[in-house]
Design a protein around this motif. Structure first.
Motif, PDB file in Angstrom:
ATOM      1  N   PRO A   1      34.814  -1.255   0.202  1.00 17.41           N
ATOM      2  CA  PRO A   1      33.597  -2.050   0.013  1.00 17.41           C
ATOM      3  C   PRO A   1      32.517  -1.808   1.059  1.00 17.41           C
ATOM      4  CG  PRO A   1      35.348  -3.401   0.933  1.00 17.41           C
ATOM      5  CD  PRO A   1      35.972  -2.089   0.608  1.00 17.41           C
ATOM      6  N   ASP A   2      32.849  -1.212   2.201  1.00 16.32           N
ATOM      7  CA  ASP A   2      31.854  -1.021   3.255  1.00 16.32           C
ATOM      8  C   ASP A   2      31.019   0.249   3.070  1.00 16.32           C
ATOM      9  OD1 ASP A   2      32.680  -3.343   4.525  1.00 16.32           O
ATOM     10  OD2 ASP A   2      34.167  -2.301   5.749  1.00 16.32           O
ATOM     11  N   PHE A   3      31.405   1.091   2.125  1.00 16.03           N
ATOM     12  CA  PHE A   3      30.679   2.342   1.906  1.00 16.03           C
ATOM     13  C   PHE A   3      29.353   2.050   1.215  1.00 16.03           C
ATOM     14  CE2 PHE A   3      29.645   6.120  -0.647  1.00 16.03           C
ATOM     15  CZ  PHE A   3      29.647   7.091   0.340  1.00 16.03           C
ATOM     16  N   LYS A   4      28.249   2.505   1.804  1.00 13.85           N
ATOM     17  CA  LYS A   4      26.922   2.258   1.254  1.00 13.85           C
ATOM     18  C   LYS A   4      26.099   3.540   1.275  1.00 13.85           C
ATOM     19  CE  LYS A   4      27.020  -2.237   0.427  1.00 13.85           C
ATOM     20  NZ  LYS A   4      28.480  -2.384   0.554  1.00 13.85           N
ATOM     21  N   ILE A   5      25.302   3.704   0.230  1.00 12.59           N
ATOM     22  CA  ILE A   5      24.338   4.799   0.119  1.00 12.59           C
ATOM     23  C   ILE A   5      22.955   4.167   0.189  1.00 12.59           C
ATOM     24  CG2 ILE A   5      23.471   6.672  -1.332  1.00 12.59           C
ATOM     25  CD1 ILE A   5      26.316   6.283  -2.842  1.00 12.59           C
ATOM     26  N   ALA A   6      22.090   4.695   1.039  1.00 12.05           N
ATOM     27  CA  ALA A   6      20.709   4.206   1.125  1.00 12.05           C
ATOM     28  C   ALA A   6      19.776   5.274   0.590  1.00 12.05           C
ATOM     29  CB  ALA A   6      20.352   3.854   2.564  1.00 12.05           C
ATOM     30  N   TYR A   7      18.899   4.889  -0.319  1.00 12.85           N
ATOM     31  CA  TYR A   7      17.982   5.819  -0.996  1.00 12.85           C
ATOM     32  C   TYR A   7      16.557   5.438  -0.607  1.00 12.85           C
ATOM     33  CZ  TYR A   7      15.826   8.335  -4.959  1.00 12.85           C
ATOM     34  OH  TYR A   7      15.084   9.179  -5.753  1.00 12.85           O
ATOM     35  N   PHE A   8      15.845   6.369   0.035  1.00 11.93           N
ATOM     36  CA  PHE A   8      14.498   6.104   0.541  1.00 11.93           C
ATOM     37  C   PHE A   8      13.468   6.897  -0.256  1.00 11.93           C
ATOM     38  CE2 PHE A   8      17.161   4.807   3.953  1.00 11.93           C
ATOM     39  CZ  PHE A   8      16.438   3.948   4.775  1.00 11.93           C
ATOM     40  N   SER A   9      12.385   6.229  -0.656  1.00 15.65           N
ATOM     41  CA  SER A   9      11.301   6.905  -1.355  1.00 15.65           C
ATOM     42  C   SER A   9       9.996   6.170  -1.068  1.00 15.65           C
ATOM     43  CB  SER A   9      11.564   6.939  -2.867  1.00 15.65           C
ATOM     44  OG  SER A   9      10.543   7.649  -3.544  1.00 15.65           O
ATOM     45  N   ALA A  10       8.896   6.931  -1.000  1.00 15.22           N
ATOM     46  CA  ALA A  10       7.593   6.320  -0.748  1.00 15.22           C
ATOM     47  C   ALA A  10       7.071   5.576  -1.967  1.00 15.22           C
ATOM     48  CB  ALA A  10       6.588   7.381  -0.325  1.00 15.22           C
ATOM     49  N   GLU A  11       7.641   5.849  -3.143  1.00 15.08           N
ATOM     50  CA  GLU A  11       7.197   5.175  -4.359  1.00 15.08           C
ATOM     51  C   GLU A  11       8.351   5.008  -5.327  1.00 15.08           C
ATOM     52  OE1 GLU A  11       4.922   7.619  -7.202  1.00 15.08           O
ATOM     53  OE2 GLU A  11       4.663   9.084  -5.598  1.00 15.08           O
ATOM     54  N   PHE A  12       8.267   3.956  -6.131  1.00 15.90           N
ATOM     55  CA  PHE A  12       9.261   3.678  -7.160  1.00 15.90           C
ATOM     56  C   PHE A  12       8.536   3.224  -8.419  1.00 15.90           C
ATOM     57  CE2 PHE A  12      11.780   3.231  -3.328  1.00 15.90           C
ATOM     58  CZ  PHE A  12      13.010   3.775  -3.675  1.00 15.90           C
ATOM     59  N   GLY A  13       8.749   3.946  -9.512  1.00 13.91           N
ATOM     60  CA  GLY A  13       8.176   3.567 -10.792  1.00 13.91           C
ATOM     61  C   GLY A  13       9.246   2.941 -11.667  1.00 13.91           C
ATOM     62  N   ILE A  14       9.289   1.625 -11.702  1.00 14.79           N
ATOM     63  CA  ILE A  14      10.302   0.913 -12.479  1.00 14.79           C
ATOM     64  C   ILE A  14       9.688   0.302 -13.736  1.00 14.79           C
ATOM     65  CG2 ILE A  14      11.974  -0.984 -12.430  1.00 14.79           C
ATOM     66  CD1 ILE A  14      12.140  -0.466  -9.370  1.00 14.79           C
ATOM     67  N   TRP A  15       8.505  -0.268 -13.580  1.00 16.90           N
ATOM     68  CA  TRP A  15       7.798  -0.884 -14.705  1.00 16.90           C
ATOM     69  C   TRP A  15       6.339  -1.028 -14.305  1.00 16.90           C
ATOM     70  CZ3 TRP A  15       9.667  -1.075 -19.396  1.00 16.90           C
ATOM     71  CH2 TRP A  15       9.086  -1.894 -20.372  1.00 16.90           C
ATOM     72  N   GLU A  16       5.461  -1.087 -15.277  1.00 11.31           N
ATOM     73  CA  GLU A  16       4.042  -1.101 -14.973  1.00 11.31           C
ATOM     74  C   GLU A  16       3.603  -2.330 -14.199  1.00 11.31           C
ATOM     75  OE1 GLU A  16       4.576  -2.240 -19.394  1.00 11.31           O
ATOM     76  OE2 GLU A  16       5.291  -0.662 -18.043  1.00 11.31           O
TER      77      GLU A  16
END
Length: 856
Positions: free
Chosen positions: A108-123
């Motif tokens: 449970p302690d394993f984590k992935i961190a995803y970094f981005s300057a922008e995220f397009g999820i919905w308008e």
């Protein structure tokens, strides 16, 4: 002057208890890819749903209290709510593919961190500009579907990317409306005192406060950084003002907050990622912050901490040219990082600058891609062709290595299919292929069942979407015209654009010059004939934004707009302004063909064309990016044959002619060729072939799983291994690399001999190599390889086969070692071979972290 507000408060809707699940559903962005949940919110107030840009949080804040009371007593609505909420809870509680495959190994302690300057999820969440952001949003959605233990970090921009309008001359005008965060489907993180969760990021002579918000994307949290705080100086409040806005200093400020502040924020919330994924180089400062925190916390040297953290870093580049990377001048780096070098354990500021410069460059600018490459053991491009282009850019920094061994891999982009799939097509797939889920969407067996869909039903679904696109485009254009006070004639003309039964081609993307948005207008009279063909007319829908500083891109838009006003074509060619995700969905769901004509090989991947596949659209594109690997004649059309040109004007001429020829001779005839039942069976066969072959591949379900299996799992295992026993293996690896660097100059291949110069196919002949390792290095430090294969006319080895040679006996006291093996004879003809020596270590990622090689 209006005084600044000193005190604020928030009003939230009072939901009847029977409707309480609506709030949880509204504040989890899973609704953005779940049709039943969107239908539920639409049922509350269809017009309000449209006016709020399909934002359920704002919808619930604006809907009349009487309407909520009425819905609470509506049995049909509450039954619909119960069904949707039960499905939502089932989704959230299902561990997914990751739980079945890797949760037992990593815990449970394993984590992935995803970094981005922008995220397009919905308008309604305007923190994206285009393809990079939409890809990042799709990455999160599939990570949620697959159950990955992933958390993401981005910016909460006050004004986001610009809204586009066109003046009377067709010139792009940028508008930057301010976003009301409290009307978005996000929530502020709270501190121990119940107030906003705020961290401080060090800047020259001050600290900048950063508030943390959360957007819940299914099972994945997206943490958003906001600098518009009253405690900050006026200029600092605007660091997170505009996406890709401001000057170079604003850019470095944003990237400090994203990279350094992002790691700080995760740590403050108790999230300690094992793996960090940098989506482009904007967040690369996180690599230095990971080093600093580990070095300070565990008493490690810079080298040891850099080794340990780099093992868990992945860098994905989307850029096909060096000019696309962020560069900062030394004086700007000194201003913001002069006091940072000692915290890293580096001797001086120049040593920090060297982390972002190529070897030997002591005066150049600090390159964020170089920083990311140097501090990530895993690097990838976003299509097979882009992987090749990226390796060509990197090859000078790893001299001696063949292009295909330069340490840059590739994971071809995909799209989150469910986000862009029309309801009509979703219903059809559910009926004939089974349940479409975040896992089945990447299963070829699911898409093979497309053949069972009757042609009449498939065509009816697509025709309905085309008709809906036409109606939507008309209403959208009328709304824009009325909004700017257009004349009655202009409004009437807007109501006549496009035709529901005409072959419809879409072109929508960022208007950069290399994408050649006006390529088809090189021969105006010919494209007019194609558009107005008496029996096989064609219509075009264009959309897209140019960067605010890109006047050449704006000129492309103006060229298209001016052409669309020609009385001969105005009903069949239209440019729709202010391209966003809502418009994108209407386009990809309704067009018949998606046109893409970038200047090869400038398109790293491209994803817009992928979105038409499951909706029954076909691709017509230059063989660049994803289409270079996805194309075959049964699933779409090519522009050109994959050639590269030096004369760009000639290239434009040739490829424009190819567009005209293909439209006239292949695309339009096939579309309009109807059977006795009125159906275009040849066209539908191509649509089904496209869906069967391409849909299971060009999806983020495949892409994210590939990232997980190729990089996240591998990086996680290695990072955890290097951290064992107080980082003993990381320290030992550093010592080993220092030894190799110090003594590699002593390594050479002294002689190579083979038992014969002629072999029968299938037979074998011995090969023997004498290698001088020197007095310090041992056979355990190296691998000696036979590099063999057919040779071309210039005696270059092609179709290489690499085989490790075996050590014979023990090295002599002089450091000479004998290695033996056999020449391959599985191919006939003229073959060649040579011998090479490379470093070898079980804990090293080679040649990424030690690009040493010695050839015969």
């Amino acid at each position: 002057m209006v005084p600044r507000t000193l005190h604020t408060y928030t009003v939230v809707p009072l939901l009847p208890e029977r409707l309480a699940p609506l709030k949880e559903l509204a504040y989890n962005l899973r609704w953005s890819w779940d049709h039943p949940t969107k239908r539920l919110f639409t049922a509350i107030d269809p017009e309000l749903w449209r006016r709020t840009e399909h934002n359920p949080a704002r919808l619930l804040g604006l809907v009349a209290q009487g309407r909520l009371t009425e819905l609470a007593a509506d049995r049909a609505f509450t039954d619909q709510l119960d069904t949707v909420y039960a499905d939502f809870q089932s989704y959230m509680n299902d561990g997914g593919w990751w739980s079945r495959s890797y949760a037992g190994e990593f815990g449970p302690d394993f984590k992935i961190a995803y970094f981005s300057a922008e995220f397009g999820i919905w308008e309604c969440l305007p923190i994206y500009s285009g393809g990079l952001g939409v890809l990042a949003g799709d990455h999160l959605k599939s990570a949620s579907d697959l159950g990955l233990p992933l958390a993401a970090v981005g910016f909460l921009y006050q004004r986001g990317y610009f809204r586009q309008s066109l003046n009377t001359d067709g010139w792009q005008v940028e508008n930057y409306p301010t976003t009301d965060f409290y009307s978005l489907p996000i929530t502020p993180m709270l501190g121990a005192d119940g107030g906003p969760f705020v961290i401080d990021v060090d800047f020259p002579g001050r600290q900048v406060g950063v508030q943390i918000w959360k957007a819940q994307v299914g099972r994945v949290p997206l943490y958003l950084l906001d600098t518009n705080l009253s405690k900050n100086a006026e200029a600092d409040r605007h660091i997170a003002g505009n996406l890709y806005g401001g000057d170079n200093e604003t850019r470095i400020q944003q990237e400090i907050v994203l990279g350094i502040g992002g790691i700080h924020a995760l740590d403050a919330m108790g999230i300690k990622p094992t793996v960090c994924h940098m989506n482009e180089g904007h967040s690369a400062f996180l690599a230095l912050e990971r080093v600093r925190r580990l070095a300070e916390g565990r008493g490690l040297s810079f080298a040891d901490a850099a080794e340990a953290t780099a093992a868990g870093n992945l860098f994905t580049t989307h850029t096909p040219v060096p000019a696309g990377f962020d560069l900062f001048p030394p004086e700007l780096m000194k201003k913001y990082f002069d006091s940072y070098a000692p915290k890293l354990g580096l001797p001086d500021h120049d040593a920090l600058l060297d982390r972002g410069r190529l070897v030997g460059d002591t005066t150049g600018k600090f390159n964020m891609a170089v920083l990311a490459f140097r501090h990530a053991r895993y690097v990838n491009g976003v299509s097979k062709l882009h992987g090749v282009v990226s390796r060509q850019m990197v090859q000078p920094s790893v001299p001696g290595f063949p292009l295909d061994e330069v340490p840059v891999g590739s994971v071809t982009n995909g799209i989150h299919t469910e986000t862009f799939l029309s309801e009509e097509m979703d219903d059809l797939l559910q009926k004939y292929c089974g349940e479409l889920t975040g896992e089945s969407v990447a299963d070829p067996a699911f898409w093979a069942k497309v053949d069972s869909i009757p042609d009449a039903e498939l065509w009816a679904a697509h025709e309905a979407r085309r008709a809906r696109l036409v109606e939507w485009a008309r209403q959208y254009r009328i709304g824009k015209m009325e909004g700017r006070g257009a004349s009655e004639r202009e409004v009437n003309e807007a109501s006549e654009i496009l035709e529901p039964g005409t072959l419809t081609i879409g072109f929508a993307r960022r208007f950069a010059t290399y994408k050649r948005g006006d390529l088809m207008l090189r021969d105006v009279e010919r494209i007019k004939r194609i558009i107005n063909h008496a029996e096989r007319p064609v219509q075009f829908v264009f959309a897209g934004k140019a960067h605010p500083k890109d006047d050449a891109g704006k000129e492309l838009i103006r060229h298209i707009v001016h052409f669309s006003r020609d009385e001969d074509v105005r009903r069949r060619i239209v440019f729709l302004e202010d391209y966003d995700m809502n418009m994108a969905r209407h386009l990809v769901q309704g067009v018949d063909v998606w046109l893409n004509n970038p200047r090869r090989p400038m398109e790293a991947s491209g994803t817009s064309g992928m979105k038409v596949i499951a909706n029954g659209g076909l691709n017509f594109s230059v063989l660049d990016g994803w289409w270079a690997e996805g194309y075959d004649p049964t699933v779409g059309w090519e522009i050109g044959r994959g050639e590269d040109y030096t004369d760009l004007g000639y290239q434009d001429h040739v490829e424009a002619q190819d567009i005209y020829e293909t439209l006239e001779r292949e695309i339009a005839p096939l579309f309009y060729q109807r059977g006795a039942d009125g159906l275009p069976h040849g066209w539908i066969a191509k649509v089904k072939a496209s869906m069967k072959k391409l849909a299971p591949i060009y999806t983020t379900a495949r892409m994210v799983r590939e990232y997980a299996e190729t990089y996240y799992v591998t990086a996680g295992r290695r990072a955890l291994a290097l951290a064992e026993n107080d980082f003993a293996r990381a320290r030992a690896l550093i010592v080993w690399k220092e030894k190799l660097r110090a003594h590699w100059g002593e390594v050479r291949v002294e002689s190579v001999s083979a038992g014969t110069d002629k072999l029968s196919a299938g037979s074998s002949a011995p090969v023997r190599a004498v290698v001088l390792l020197g007095p310090v290095l041992t056979p355990g430090d190296v691998t000696v390889q036979l590099y063999a294969g057919p040779v071309d006319a210039d005696r270059n080895i092609v179709e290489t086969k690499i085989t490790a040679l075996a050590l014979e006996g023990k090295p002599g006291s002089d450091g000479r070692a004998v290695y033996t093996g056999s020449l391959p004879s599985d191919k006939s003809g003229q073959l060649g071979f040579t011998v090479r020596v490379l470093p070898s270590h079980p804990d090293a990622v080679l040649p990424q972290e030690l690009p040493l090689i010695t050839w015969e």
